[in-house]
Design an enzyme around this catalytic site. Sequence first.
Site, short mmCIF file in Angstrom:
data_model
loop_
_atom_site.label_atom_id
_atom_site.label_comp_id
_atom_site.label_asym_id
_atom_site.label_seq_id
_atom_site.Cartn_x
_atom_site.Cartn_y
_atom_site.Cartn_z
N TYR A 194 -1.90 -6.58 17.16
CA TYR A 194 -1.75 -5.55 16.01
C TYR A 194 -3.22 -4.49 15.95
O TYR A 194 -2.97 -3.68 15.73
CB TYR A 194 -1.97 -6.56 14.72
N LYS A 231 -3.46 -0.67 16.39
CA LYS A 231 -4.07 0.26 15.13
C LYS A 231 -5.50 0.97 15.89
O LYS A 231 -5.63 2.15 15.66
CB LYS A 231 -4.89 -0.65 14.21
N ASN A 275 2.62 4.77 7.21
CA ASN A 275 2.04 3.59 6.57
C ASN A 275 2.81 2.26 7.15
O ASN A 275 2.25 1.35 7.17
CB ASN A 275 2.21 3.67 5.11
N ASP A 328 14.99 0.89 10.31
CA ASP A 328 13.94 0.34 11.20
C ASP A 328 13.82 1.68 11.71
O ASP A 328 14.43 2.50 12.36
CB ASP A 328 14.68 -0.58 12.11
N THR A 373 -2.06 -7.28 -1.35
CA THR A 373 -0.58 -6.83 -1.46
C THR A 373 0.28 -7.93 -1.68
O THR A 373 -0.25 -9.16 -1.33
CB THR A 373 0.03 -6.15 -0.42
N ILE A 379 0.88 -1.29 0.12
CA ILE A 379 0.13 0.05 -0.04
C ILE A 379 0.74 1.09 0.01
O ILE A 379 0.70 2.23 -0.78
CB ILE A 379 -1.09 0.23 1.25
N1 LIG Z 1 -2.99 -5.58 3.16
C1 LIG Z 1 -4.11 -5.36 4.12
O1 LIG Z 1 -5.03 -6.20 3.78
C2 LIG Z 1 -4.09 -4.22 4.97
C3 LIG Z 1 -5.22 -4.09 5.67
C4 LIG Z 1 -5.48 -2.93 6.50
C5 LIG Z 1 -4.49 -2.26 6.95
N2 LIG Z 1 -3.21 -2.41 6.20
C6 LIG Z 1 -2.27 -1.30 6.61
O2 LIG Z 1 -1.61 -0.80 5.74
C7 LIG Z 1 -0.33 -0.54 5.53
C8 LIG Z 1 0.83 -1.32 4.73
O3 LIG Z 1 0.53 -2.70 4.68
P1 LIG Z 1 0.87 -3.63 3.34
O4 LIG Z 1 -0.29 -4.62 3.32
O5 LIG Z 1 0.96 -2.81 2.28
O6 LIG Z 1 2.20 -4.30 3.97
P2 LIG Z 1 3.52 -4.67 3.81
O7 LIG Z 1 4.14 -5.67 4.21
O8 LIG Z 1 3.68 -4.58 2.36
O9 LIG Z 1 4.33 -3.11 4.02
C9 LIG Z 1 4.70 -2.95 5.20
C10 LIG Z 1 5.82 -1.95 5.14
O10 LIG Z 1 6.30 -1.80 6.64
C11 LIG Z 1 7.68 -1.55 6.63
N3 LIG Z 1 8.05 -1.96 7.90
C12 LIG Z 1 7.61 -2.74 8.88
N4 LIG Z 1 8.35 -2.70 10.03
C13 LIG Z 1 9.05 -1.81 9.95
C14 LIG Z 1 9.97 -0.98 10.86
N5 LIG Z 1 10.19 -1.48 12.04
N6 LIG Z 1 10.82 -0.12 10.51
C15 LIG Z 1 10.63 0.36 9.16
N7 LIG Z 1 9.49 0.04 8.14
C16 LIG Z 1 8.96 -1.01 8.58
C17 LIG Z 1 8.06 -2.66 5.58
O11 LIG Z 1 9.35 -2.56 5.48
C18 LIG Z 1 7.24 -2.73 4.56
O12 LIG Z 1 7.61 -1.71 3.56
C19 LIG Z 1 -0.11 -1.26 7.30
O13 LIG Z 1 0.00 0.17 8.08
C20 LIG Z 1 -0.89 -2.22 7.37
O14 LIG Z 1 -1.37 -2.16 8.93
C21 LIG Z 1 -3.00 -3.29 5.19
#
Ligand SMILES: NC(=O)c1ccc[n+]([C@@H]2O[C@H](COP(=O)([O-])OP(=O)(O)OC[C@H]3O[C@@H](n4cnc5c(N)ncnc54)[C@H](O)[C@@H]3O)[C@@H](O)[C@H]2O)c1
Length: 267
Positions: free
Chosen positions: A151, A155, A87, A60, A187, A17
């Site tokens: 988690y 949130k 994000n 990080d 994703t 995302i």
């Molecule tokens: N995919 C879904 O269904 C969904 C649904 C609701 C909310 N979300 C939210 O959307 C956002 C993106 O999720 P996504 O599905 O694209 O996941 P993703 O795993 O593709 O992306 C997560 C990103 O966060 C980074 N990250 C994680 N821990 C980190 C840290 N300690 N330091 C620096 N970077 C860190 C990772 O490098 C990665 O780029 C998140 O906040 C997630 O909670 C996702």
Amino acid sequence: MRLENQVIIVTGSCTGIGKAIAERCVAEGAHVVIHGLEKELGEKVVADLGKDKAALHIEDLTADGAPQRLVDIAVKTFGKLDAVVNNAAMITASNIHTTDLAFFRKMLEVNTLAPFALIKAALPELRKTHGAVLNIGSVNAWSGEPNLFPYSVSKGALMTLTRNLGDTLMREDGVRVNQINPGWVLTENEAQRKREHGLADDWYKDLPNVYAPAGRILWPREIAAAAVYFLSAESGPFSGQVLDIEQHPFIGRNPPKDATTIPTPAK
Ligand SMILES: NC(=O)c1ccc[n+]([C@@H]2O[C@H](COP(=O)([O-])OP(=O)(O)OC[C@H]3O[C@@H](n4cnc5c(N)ncnc54)[C@H](O)[C@@H]3O)[C@@H](O)[C@H]2O)c1
């Protein structure tokens, strides 16, 4: 060009995302700081967007000084900072039985405290530009899946942070703070995570319509389209708002309890 000449940090934008939001921001005229943990993927995102449009920072977010370094990179590379998209998140399954205090603390540190620290580090710059913060939460914020217990709490706390600071910062600094709670988004990492939870390789192709009335779950670019609205001047003075985005209502939903949702044995 709804974000022309804006400078935007998108955390966790090497994948998923965050990547879709960064791509859409650039398509709308912005410069972005790409960030996350995956160096090679981040380099590819920057190469695709163009080095004049995107800078990369791999670190990080919970490391000492990481939020300030992100802000410094934005200002040093592009001269100012207009918006922060919080994000990045740790998306790891665990229930009450498999969660210990250390794990819960880590979850809160990444998903709740790191966004706070980045907002705080960015505030002096955002104050100058009357900028915006967009937090990416989750529909799990309202209660959440049993196996996403810490988690979901992280949130939920982020949502309160958004409402609280969306009030304070708008009044005191002219900085807007809003949140999008995405529903279920396809994703690369989500496809993999659900395989690890025991679903089939192609689990996303044939979901029951109680979860996917459209026959599919959400695309990252659909979340990115909503993100642009909150980052751009089109959303005017809106602040402290939380938008759930799913293909059905989330709060108060009561799906039919009949054969359309509950499998019944053939007679
Ligand atoms: N995919 C879904 O269904 C969904 C649904 C609701 C909310 N979300 C939210 O959307 C956002 C993106 O999720 P996504 O599905 O694209 O996941 P993703 O795993 O593709 O992306 C997560 C990103 O966060 C980074 N990250 C994680 N821990 C980190 C840290 N300690 N330091 C620096 N970077 C860190 C990772 O490098 C990665 O780029 C998140 O906040 C997630 O909670 C996702």
